[in-house]
Design an enzyme around this catalytic site. Structure first.
Site, short mmCIF file in Angstrom:
data_model
loop_
_atom_site.label_atom_id
_atom_site.label_comp_id
_atom_site.label_asym_id
_atom_site.label_seq_id
_atom_site.Cartn_x
_atom_site.Cartn_y
_atom_site.Cartn_z
N HIS A 19 35.53 40.29 43.70
CA HIS A 19 36.52 41.32 43.38
C HIS A 19 36.53 42.47 44.39
O HIS A 19 37.50 43.22 44.47
CB HIS A 19 36.20 41.98 42.04
N THR A 56 45.36 40.32 43.06
CA THR A 56 45.50 38.93 43.54
C THR A 56 45.85 37.95 42.42
O THR A 56 46.44 36.91 42.68
CB THR A 56 44.20 38.44 44.21
N GLU A 92 38.73 44.62 40.52
CA GLU A 92 39.42 44.40 41.81
C GLU A 92 40.39 45.55 42.08
O GLU A 92 40.45 46.08 43.20
CB GLU A 92 40.19 43.07 41.78
N HIS A 143 33.20 35.85 36.06
CA HIS A 143 33.37 36.04 34.61
C HIS A 143 33.03 34.75 33.90
O HIS A 143 33.90 34.10 33.32
CB HIS A 143 34.82 36.43 34.29
N CYS A 173 36.14 38.46 48.36
CA CYS A 173 37.05 37.41 48.84
C CYS A 173 37.87 37.95 50.02
O CYS A 173 38.37 39.08 49.96
CB CYS A 173 37.99 37.00 47.71
N SER A 223 37.90 37.01 31.78
CA SER A 223 38.50 36.60 33.06
C SER A 223 40.00 36.88 33.03
O SER A 223 40.74 36.26 32.26
CB SER A 223 38.23 35.12 33.28
N SER A 224 40.43 37.81 33.88
CA SER A 224 41.83 38.20 33.84
C SER A 224 42.75 37.05 34.26
O SER A 224 43.82 36.86 33.70
CB SER A 224 42.02 39.45 34.70
N ASN A 225 42.31 36.25 35.24
CA ASN A 225 43.21 35.17 35.66
C ASN A 225 43.32 34.10 34.57
O ASN A 225 44.36 33.47 34.41
CB ASN A 225 42.81 34.61 37.03
S1 SF4 Z 1 41.68 34.02 43.02
FE1 SF4 Z 1 42.23 34.11 45.18
S2 SF4 Z 1 41.77 36.22 45.74
FE2 SF4 Z 1 40.68 35.85 43.85
S3 SF4 Z 1 38.69 35.16 44.49
FE3 SF4 Z 1 39.93 33.33 44.23
S4 SF4 Z 1 40.74 32.88 46.29
FE4 SF4 Z 1 40.01 34.99 46.27
#
Ligand code: SF4
Length: 284
Positions: free
Chosen positions: A76, A167, A128, A41, A98, A223-225
């Protein structure tokens, strides 16, 4: 005046691996190269790959019209059906899923085959989560994203329940949702599949946001994270800014603060983080 750059800011292991795989393919593979969805992303990285001939396939229905080549599956991951469809259309697959996501695919497949009802705590719209759903055998799966959804959930059978997580889900919210589900009296197995990179990044961001005057969170708007990092920082520090690149930041807003923290999502390239850090230091 102090600037603290989070140690965990930027590409995680899975994203580094996925991006490296694409660049290796550009070097070693003469045929057309496609990524199924943007590899990460981040518009800057996607644009650079496009300039090197890598095309993004957004929907597998497009495959019929494309010249045969290699499809790179991003970190994802995808569903079992999607792997089959790519192969049936005569494309090679380079799998950059991943390993932590692959582990969730295996877990939900195994548990659903053993007769468990699968609950995925995560965002239904995220690729994901859609990929994970595609590994559940049968239709006994629910996705939930909020405490309200956990409260409303009713299992219509006496199946045992297996809970996994996206994740990048917020750890504390995951624990709260699990607690709600556990009170319903089901036979539950909880598998915390939040990846440690996410946990470490979120914990570090929270600690910084608690003690600093301002926080800058850098990452793609999809980007969700990064969105979750922003939520966490904003909860602790009202003076939190969400930017994609240095151009989005009005550095004059930092004039009145004594210290600033910088963190970034898993798909934010190092050069963008460095540019923001440099500009903050110059401003201070
Ligand atoms: S956040 Fe964690 S699960 Fe997602 S791609 Fe990165 S290492 Fe892999």
């Amino acid at each position: 005046m102090q600037v603290t750059l989070a140690k965990s800011a930027g590409f995680c292991f899975g994203v580094t691996r996925a991006v490296d795989l694409v660049y290796h393919q550009i070097k070693d593979n003469e045929g057309p190269i496609y990524t199924y969805g943007p590899i990460i992303h981040n518009e800057e990285v996607v644009k650079d790959l496009e300039s090197k001939g890598v095309q993004v396939v957004n929907d597998l229905s497009e495959l019929k019209k494309l010249k045969k080549g290699t499809i790179i599956v991003r970190s994802h991951g995808i569903s079992e059906k999607e792997y089959q469809l790519i192969k049936e259309n005569g494309f090679q697959i380079v799998d950059a899923t991943c390993p932590f996501v692959l582990k969730i695919h295996k877990l939900v497949e195994q548990y659903s085959k053993k007769g468990y009802y699968v609950i995925i705590i995560g965002n239904q719209a995220h690729p994901e989560v859609q990929g994970i759903c595609g590994w559940v055998s049968g239709k006994n799966v629910s996705v939930m994203n909020s405490l309200e959804e956990a409260q409303k959930f009713q299992l219509e059978s006496d199946m045992p329940v297996c809970i996994v997580s996206q994740t990048t889900f917020n750890l504390n919210k995951f624990k709260d949702m699990v607690e709600i589900l556990q009170k319903k009296g089901y036979d539950i197995i909880v598998l915390n599949t939040i990846c440690s990179a996410t946990e470490e990044r979120q914990t570090e961001a929270r600690e910084l946001a608690k003690k600093l005057d301002a926080m800058i969170v850098i990452g793609g708007k999809n980007s969700s994270n990064t969105q979750k990092l922003f939520e966490i920082c904003k909860n602790e520090c009202a003076n939190t800014y969400y930017i994609q690149t240095s151009d989005d930041m009005d550095y004059t807003k930092l004039k009145s603060v004594n210290n600033v923290g910088i963190t970034a999502g898993a798909s934010t390239p190092k050069n963008i983080i460095e540019e923001v850090s440099k500009n903050v230091r110059n401003e201070l």
